[in-house]
Design an enzyme around this catalytic site. Sequence first.
Site, PDB file in Angstrom:
ATOM      1  N   ASN A  11     -12.469 -13.431  29.160  1.00 23.72           N
ATOM      2  CA  ASN A  11     -11.811 -12.122  29.278  1.00 23.72           C
ATOM      3  C   ASN A  11     -12.641 -11.268  30.247  1.00 23.72           C
ATOM      4  O   ASN A  11     -13.653 -10.686  29.869  1.00 23.72           O
ATOM      5  CB  ASN A  11     -11.728 -11.464  27.893  1.00 23.72           C
ATOM      6  CG  ASN A  11     -11.089 -10.086  27.967  1.00 23.72           C
ATOM      7  OD1 ASN A  11     -10.538  -9.702  29.004  1.00 23.72           O
ATOM      8  ND2 ASN A  11     -11.162  -9.345  26.875  1.00 23.72           N
ATOM      9  N   GLU A 169     -11.584 -10.617  16.485  1.00 19.30           N
ATOM     10  CA  GLU A 169     -12.668  -9.919  17.168  1.00 19.30           C
ATOM     11  C   GLU A 169     -13.055  -8.660  16.382  1.00 19.30           C
ATOM     12  O   GLU A 169     -12.343  -7.654  16.425  1.00 19.30           O
ATOM     13  CB  GLU A 169     -12.226  -9.487  18.571  1.00 19.30           C
ATOM     14  CG  GLU A 169     -11.856 -10.636  19.472  1.00 19.30           C
ATOM     15  CD  GLU A 169     -11.932 -10.234  20.943  1.00 19.30           C
ATOM     16  OE1 GLU A 169     -12.802 -10.762  21.639  1.00 19.30           O
ATOM     17  OE2 GLU A 169     -11.140  -9.377  21.367  1.00 19.30           O
ATOM     18  N   GLY A 235     -16.346 -12.269  26.681  1.00 17.40           N
ATOM     19  CA  GLY A 235     -16.271 -11.118  27.574  1.00 17.40           C
ATOM     20  C   GLY A 235     -17.439 -11.125  28.542  1.00 17.40           C
ATOM     21  O   GLY A 235     -17.419 -11.841  29.566  1.00 17.40           O
TER      22      GLY A 235
HETATM   23  P1  PGA Z   1     -17.773  -9.554  24.643  1.00 20.99           P
HETATM   24  O1  PGA Z   1     -16.198  -9.275  24.732  1.00 20.99           O
HETATM   25  O2  PGA Z   1     -17.979 -11.027  24.721  1.00 20.99           O
HETATM   26  O3  PGA Z   1     -18.367  -8.812  25.787  1.00 20.99           O
HETATM   27  O4  PGA Z   1     -18.226  -9.005  23.309  1.00 20.99           O
HETATM   28  C1  PGA Z   1     -15.286 -10.083  24.043  1.00 20.99           C
HETATM   29  C2  PGA Z   1     -13.894  -9.535  24.149  1.00 20.99           C
HETATM   30  O5  PGA Z   1     -13.705  -8.320  24.142  1.00 20.99           O
HETATM   31  O6  PGA Z   1     -12.927 -10.311  24.244  1.00 20.99           O
END
Ligand code: PGA
Length: 256
Positions: A11, A169, A235
């Site tokens: 993402n 999440e 992310g």
């Molecule tokens: P992150 O984001 O890995 O930076 O925590 C994950 C996401 O929002 O899909």
Amino acid sequence: MKNKKKLIFANLKMNLNSNSLNKLIDDFLAKELSFEDVDVIFAPPVIYLNEIRKKNKNKNFMLAAQNVFYEDSGAYTGEISPLMLRDVGCEWVMIGHSERRIHTLETNEMINKKIISSSKHNLNIIFCVGESYEERRNGKTYEVISDQLKRGLRDINEKQLRNIVIGYEPVWVIGSGEAANLKDIDEVHTFIDKQLNIMYPESSIEPKIVYGGSVNNNNISDIMKIQNVDGVLVGNASLDTNKFCDIVITVGNLND
Ligand code: PGA
């Protein structure tokens, strides 16, 4: 039944530009990673979907949009329809990410319309759910997630589950640098699995459940060992090709 294929979503959020995104994809392709049991799905800002698709001649990865609108066409300034995503070769769409629920006030009802419309046009959907810190502290995690699932999947039938993946999440963990603890991930994924069984008692299709929130090359192995974790949404770590490829390699070697 689930097949054993693991899903890894990058993402990329509202990051990078044409140059840096092209470099990231080139660097990824140069590693020539290919694992039978892993699908990699890049979700760049929607404006770059078409140019990234052209680089993917050998189908080394799939493409996801980070959002979609629920009508096919018409007077909806600034919006993009599922048909348009299909038109540029995009196979997946993320729906209900907490950043959209928070910053653009997306509701469960809007999310539901997007899921129905994307499903109608045969897009694969990653439907994101998760509790806020406040909700977890107040013991509301399961209530919130159950509500998000029920309202998000309203009028979705068993057959349509075939194209749906649930993304869990926990909101406060996203971008924090520290993933949720393994026990919490395990408990919530098991809960989601049970909830779906209650919602679709006759269904032979069990949607995959992927975890997102500060997944990186150090914690991926422990996270993937959890039962009911069928993949990850990455992310920050997806912006670093080496870290992201490490994640893919770790997941790819799991079944060896
Ligand atoms: P992150 O984001 O890995 O930076 O925590 C994950 C996401 O929002 O899909």
